[in-house]
Design a protein around this motif. Sequence first.
Motif, PDB file in Angstrom:
ATOM      1  N   MET A  38       0.846  -1.204   0.000  1.00  0.00           N
ATOM      2  CA  MET A  38       0.000   0.000   0.000  1.00  0.00           C
ATOM      3  C   MET A  38       0.883   1.257   0.000  1.00  0.00           C
ATOM      4  SD  MET A  38      -3.344  -0.724   0.330  1.00  0.00           S
ATOM      5  CE  MET A  38      -4.389  -2.070   0.791  1.00  0.00           C
ATOM      6  N   ALA A  98       1.036   4.252  -2.695  1.00  0.00           N
ATOM      7  CA  ALA A  98       0.918   5.657  -2.273  1.00  0.00           C
ATOM      8  C   ALA A  98       2.076   6.488  -2.816  1.00  0.00           C
ATOM      9  CB  ALA A  98       0.864   5.747  -0.749  1.00  0.00           C
ATOM     10  N   THR A 116      -5.513   5.133  -7.323  1.00  0.00           N
ATOM     11  CA  THR A 116      -4.725   4.393  -8.309  1.00  0.00           C
ATOM     12  C   THR A 116      -5.098   4.826  -9.723  1.00  0.00           C
ATOM     13  OG1 THR A 116      -6.335   2.584  -8.335  1.00  0.00           O
ATOM     14  CG2 THR A 116      -4.449   2.351  -6.858  1.00  0.00           C
ATOM     15  N   TYR A 134      -6.875  -0.315  -1.414  1.00  0.00           N
ATOM     16  CA  TYR A 134      -6.078   0.913  -1.405  1.00  0.00           C
ATOM     17  C   TYR A 134      -6.968   2.120  -1.686  1.00  0.00           C
ATOM     18  CZ  TYR A 134      -3.009   4.668  -2.747  1.00  0.00           C
ATOM     19  OH  TYR A 134      -2.413   5.905  -2.821  1.00  0.00           O
ATOM     20  N   GLN A 176      -7.548   5.221   0.657  1.00  0.00           N
ATOM     21  CA  GLN A 176      -7.144   6.530   0.136  1.00  0.00           C
ATOM     22  C   GLN A 176      -8.294   7.527   0.248  1.00  0.00           C
ATOM     23  OE1 GLN A 176      -8.188   8.222  -2.905  1.00  0.00           O
ATOM     24  NE2 GLN A 176      -6.778   9.882  -2.413  1.00  0.00           N
ATOM     25  N   VAL A 190      -4.027   6.559   3.698  1.00  0.00           N
ATOM     26  CA  VAL A 190      -2.796   6.100   3.042  1.00  0.00           C
ATOM     27  C   VAL A 190      -1.702   7.135   3.253  1.00  0.00           C
ATOM     28  CG1 VAL A 190      -3.990   4.731   1.314  1.00  0.00           C
ATOM     29  CG2 VAL A 190      -3.404   7.089   0.799  1.00  0.00           C
TER      30      VAL A 190
END
Length: 159
Positions: free
Chosen positions: A66, A70, A78, A117, A121, A126
């Motif tokens: 992760m 980031a 992403t 993720y 986020q 993150v």
Amino acid sequence: MNVEKILAIAGKPGLFELKLQTRSGFLAESLLDGKKITVGLRSNVSLLSEISMYTYSEEKPLVEIMRAIAIKENEGPTAVSHKDDNAKLIAYFQEILPDYDEDRVYASDIKKVLNWYNILQAKGMVSKEEPKVENAEAIKEEVVEEVKAEKAAKPKTKK
């Protein structure tokens, strides 16, 4: 990135934050919609801080993966969606973790990591900073001890 109380629950979409221990399991809050659910002791639950992915040299903790995402995305979402085709996902993931074991890490695993993720986020969880997982083992042991105490406290019934 602090994912010590973030859970993945089998059969439930998204991720959950561990809120408190109950007599019959625990209370978790969905990171997707904020709904609280109770989860029984028999449910298959994983702490994100305990999940790893296979590489050719070792198992890489999910927190480090992760963090790599980031860094690549400058803490943004992403560049690919978890709904994109498998070839695009695999190509993206090879940029993140070039030595992942292609025989043991499936496209479905990559989709899950990218989806998780993006959930984290969106919640601002993150970070490009070094992961902090030193308390994960203590949290896991605490939960295990509470489960053992719960089972020991239950009266045994004879049939």
